[in-house]
Design a protein around this motif. Sequence first.
Motif, short mmCIF file in Angstrom:
data_model
loop_
_atom_site.label_atom_id
_atom_site.label_comp_id
_atom_site.label_asym_id
_atom_site.label_seq_id
_atom_site.Cartn_x
_atom_site.Cartn_y
_atom_site.Cartn_z
N CYS A 43 22.79 -64.99 14.64
CA CYS A 43 22.63 -65.40 13.06
C CYS A 43 23.09 -66.70 12.80
N PHE A 45 23.36 -67.77 9.28
CA PHE A 45 23.91 -67.73 8.00
C PHE A 45 25.27 -68.10 7.83
N LYS A 46 26.09 -67.54 8.72
CA LYS A 46 27.71 -67.86 8.65
C LYS A 46 28.21 -67.50 7.33
N CYS A 47 28.04 -66.40 6.85
CA CYS A 47 28.37 -65.81 5.79
C CYS A 47 29.97 -65.65 5.88
N CYS A 50 31.70 -62.38 7.11
CA CYS A 50 30.74 -61.49 7.75
C CYS A 50 31.28 -60.36 8.63
N TRP A 56 26.70 -63.52 15.81
CA TRP A 56 26.27 -64.71 15.59
C TRP A 56 25.70 -65.41 16.79
N GLY A 89 23.57 -59.74 13.61
CA GLY A 89 22.64 -60.73 13.63
C GLY A 89 21.66 -60.76 12.70
N GLY A 120 19.73 -61.59 6.09
CA GLY A 120 20.64 -62.59 5.19
C GLY A 120 19.79 -63.28 4.14
N TYR A 148 25.55 -62.00 2.70
CA TYR A 148 26.94 -61.34 2.23
C TYR A 148 27.69 -62.32 1.42
S1 SF4 Z 1 26.70 -60.95 7.15
FE1 SF4 Z 1 24.76 -60.74 8.15
S2 SF4 Z 1 23.45 -62.61 7.37
FE2 SF4 Z 1 25.64 -62.95 6.91
S3 SF4 Z 1 26.31 -64.09 8.88
FE3 SF4 Z 1 26.70 -61.94 9.12
S4 SF4 Z 1 24.92 -61.13 10.25
FE4 SF4 Z 1 24.52 -62.98 9.27
#
Ligand code: SF4
Length: 204
Positions: A43, A45-47, A50, A56, A89, A120, A148
């Motif tokens: 992933c 987005f690196k929220c 998370c 990731w 992911g 995301g 997130y």
């Molecule tokens: S919360 Fe979801 S979209 Fe955000 S970094 Fe984690 S896996 Fe990715």
Amino acid sequence: MALDPNPRLWVAEKVSHGYVADYKPFSFVDGEGVRCSLYVSGCLFKCDGCFNEGAWSFRCGKPYDDALQEEILSDLAHESIQGLSLLGGEPFLNTQVALRIVQGLRERFGRSKDVWCWTGYTFEELCRDSDDKRALLAEVDVLVDGRYEHAMRDLTLPHRGSRNQRVLDARASLDADRAVPYLGVADPLGRLGDAERTGLAGAA
Ligand code: SF4
């Protein structure tokens, strides 16, 4: 703060290695009913905050292969299984894997099994993105969308972690060309996320 990609900036065929972090048959926690849950790897987005930072990496876990595809389809055939859940992911950055299992499900079970997908991306972003992402969106029944947002964390909401995220009826949303809430979702506290309360504005 999570990253906000421009449409078509992130391309699954460039970032994905076709890996999956985990597969859980007969899960009770990823959507409604008893489900088969597939966690794809990677992933971007690196929220902040998370729940699954370990996924990731696009090399987390193992390559998705024919044996796992057949195992999942075999598990889905069980009468107690309501459908497939795709999590990460980021499924929309792993469309090679996600489309393959979803198309296999549709070929074998049609619409008798449903597909839930956590992403995301927002619904609106996916509609503006690449053909593979829109092809996957077209096969999803319930979309849990949006980054997130740790400042909006609310663990009492069903199926999502923060109030900006939405549980959408993906097929009704595509038909209406706007985000439509999924009404089948059980919410014992009768609560909606902020995005739904404010008229389903984009979550990003
Ligand atoms: S919360 Fe979801 S979209 Fe955000 S970094 Fe984690 S896996 Fe990715």
